[in-house]
Motif scaffolding. Structure first.
Motif, PDB file in Angstrom:
ATOM      1  N   ILE A 264     -41.756 -30.433  29.096  1.00 55.75           N
ATOM      2  CA  ILE A 264     -41.033 -31.469  29.820  1.00 55.75           C
ATOM      3  C   ILE A 264     -41.351 -31.327  31.300  1.00 55.75           C
ATOM      4  O   ILE A 264     -41.630 -30.218  31.777  1.00 55.75           O
ATOM      5  CB  ILE A 264     -39.510 -31.374  29.588  1.00 55.75           C
TER       6      ILE A 264
ATOM      7  N   LEU B  11     -35.477 -24.857  23.289  1.00 54.43           N
ATOM      8  CA  LEU B  11     -35.889 -25.131  24.664  1.00 54.43           C
ATOM      9  C   LEU B  11     -35.790 -23.824  25.432  1.00 54.43           C
ATOM     10  O   LEU B  11     -34.729 -23.185  25.455  1.00 54.43           O
ATOM     11  CB  LEU B  11     -34.990 -26.184  25.313  1.00 54.43           C
TER      12      LEU B  11
ATOM     13  N   LEU C  72     -37.101 -34.567  27.120  1.00 51.04           N
ATOM     14  CA  LEU C  72     -36.474 -33.576  26.247  1.00 51.04           C
ATOM     15  C   LEU C  72     -35.810 -34.267  25.059  1.00 51.04           C
ATOM     16  O   LEU C  72     -35.959 -33.825  23.907  1.00 51.04           O
ATOM     17  CB  LEU C  72     -35.446 -32.751  27.022  1.00 51.04           C
TER      18      LEU C  72
END
Length: 422
Positions: free
Chosen positions: A167, A194, A182
């Motif tokens: 991202i 993440l 995301l």
């Protein structure tokens, strides 16, 4: 060629002079063999928190050495590890109830990645993608290099690395693009975790983003049942102005990685804290669901004893007041440096201060970097710019006089190498 047989980290020996030796350390200073004192303005790669050789930690190490050396941690536990784990669970963000020991920041993150993948594997869920933030750096093992920004750090090892999804870094005013990407990735149902450095990207150039953005990242991962791994190897232990950077966003990650300042910088140690759900997915009468990771020196008792003493310092001494003072000093002094014409941007997060210089070619290999490092070393300062980014991350015992020395040298260097004018 150097007469020494030592191969130093992150060092191009063809371009470096012979390394000098440090004879002792004290407070915020390294002491060379000649007796010259060098201000450790970056806490010896971000590990020294309260100052070199804090008496309480030194005493704890000496006491532990009278009782222990390494103990196999796959067969036994010991009191320093038990005490440390209990205290870490108490002070960490809520919901992190299990502590896995390792040796360094890289291994703490490597453990976190394996935990995340093992979690979904054991649940029988097809989730194996890892999402990271652009410009990140998470370490030098294969997994952590894979999760870091691709470039000079890892170009030679590309055949070994696995792919991740990235991202964009949340540039001020463009944060929504980060959140949208995301969410798009999480919506696929393939994302396991993440992995982010909360609030500050360290080796990526001391880039900062807001606690509000970090909280939004947590909201998205929670909504899609994606694990959030907080790499607080650098940002933990007060560097961003709070004990952990996640505290400022009011969030709890699913996995938290800690190292560097965990022992006050005295001995190498790392931990990866995990939620009960992640532990439960590995808890089974089926031995194939075991978490298969270890190292020979897992939970070294001497290092654990140092970490316990470090936590006592946090309890008994006015550490937060010291952080607030350093933060205020950075804020005041950066205002002056920001007026110099070759300063592109100044950034700050708690005890971390960074100055990005305008140069024709930036990045880690910017030509100005080695010149600045030599300049600072000649003036009795350990400052290692990240290319065209000069940063300070001093120990918490630093004084006003120490900061005068550092900021004075930085202003002189900016004027000398950048031709800056008021």
């Amino acid at each position: 060629m150097s007469s020494s047989s030592i191969w130093h980290p992150f060092t191009q020996h063809a371009l470096e002079p012979a390394f000098g030796k440090i004879a002792a350390t004290e407070g915020a200073y390294l002491i060379e063999e000649s007796g010259r004192r060098v201000l450790d303005a970056i806490s010896s790669w971000w590990v020294i928190t309260h100052g070199h050789r804090h008496p309480l930690i030194v005493q704890a190490v000496r006491h532990a050495l009278d009782r222990y050396d390494q103990i196999i941690f796959a067969e036994y536990s010991h009191e320093p590890a038990e005490e440390l784990a209990d205290e870490l669970v108490r002070i960490s963000p809520t919901g992190l109830e299990h502590v896995f020991f390792s040796d360094s920041g890289s291994t703490a993150v490597e453990v976190a990645l394996k935990m995340a993948l093992g979690h979904f594997h054991n649940l029988g869920m097809p989730r194996s993608r890892i999402v990271v933030m652009a410009h990140s750096y998470h370490g030098d093992t294969i997994g952590t290099m894979s999760a870091g920004e691709r470039g000079v750090f890892n170009a030679a090892y590309q055949p070994l690395l696995f792919s991740v999804d990235t991202i964009p870094f949340p540039v001020a005013g463009q944060e929504q693009a980060t959140l949208d990407e995301l969410e798009r990735l999480c919506r696929s149902g393939e994302v396991a975790a993440l992995l982010v450095e909360p609030l500050v990207l360290g080796a990526g150039g001391m880039k900062t983003y807001s606690a509000t953005l970090l909280a939004r990242l947590r909201e998205i991962t929670s909504h899609y049942d994606v694990l959030l791994i907080a790499d607080e190897v650098m940002t933990g232990w007060g560097r961003t102005g709070s004990l952990f950077a996640c505290d400022q966003a009011g969030i709890s990650p699913d996995i938290l990685c800690l190292s560097k300042g965990i022992t006050g910088g005295v001995l190498p140690l790392a931990v990866t804290l995990a939620s009960p759900d992640i532990f439960a997915s590995h808890y089974s009468e089926d031995r194939r669901r075991t978490f298969f990771h270890s190292s020979s020196y897992t939970a070294n008792p001497i290092a654990c004893a140092a970490a316990v003493a470090n936590l006592q310092i946090w309890r008994d001494e006015p550490v937060m007041s010291r952080l607030d003072w350093i933060s205020g000093e950075h804020d005041r002094r950066l205002v002056q440096l920001s007026k110099l014409t070759t300063v592109a941007e100044t950034r700050q997060a708690g005890t971390i201060a960074a100055i990005e210089l305008r140069v024709s070619e930036g990045g880690y290999l910017a030509e100005i970097g080695p010149k600045l490092r030599r300049f600072f070393r000649e003036r009795g300062l350990l400052i290692r710019p990240l290319g065209n980014v000069i940063y300070l991350m001093p120990p918490y015992c630093v004084t006003e006089r120490d900061l005068d020395l550092a900021y004075g040298a930085m202003e002189e260097a900016i004027r000398l190498f950048g031709g800056a004018r008021p």
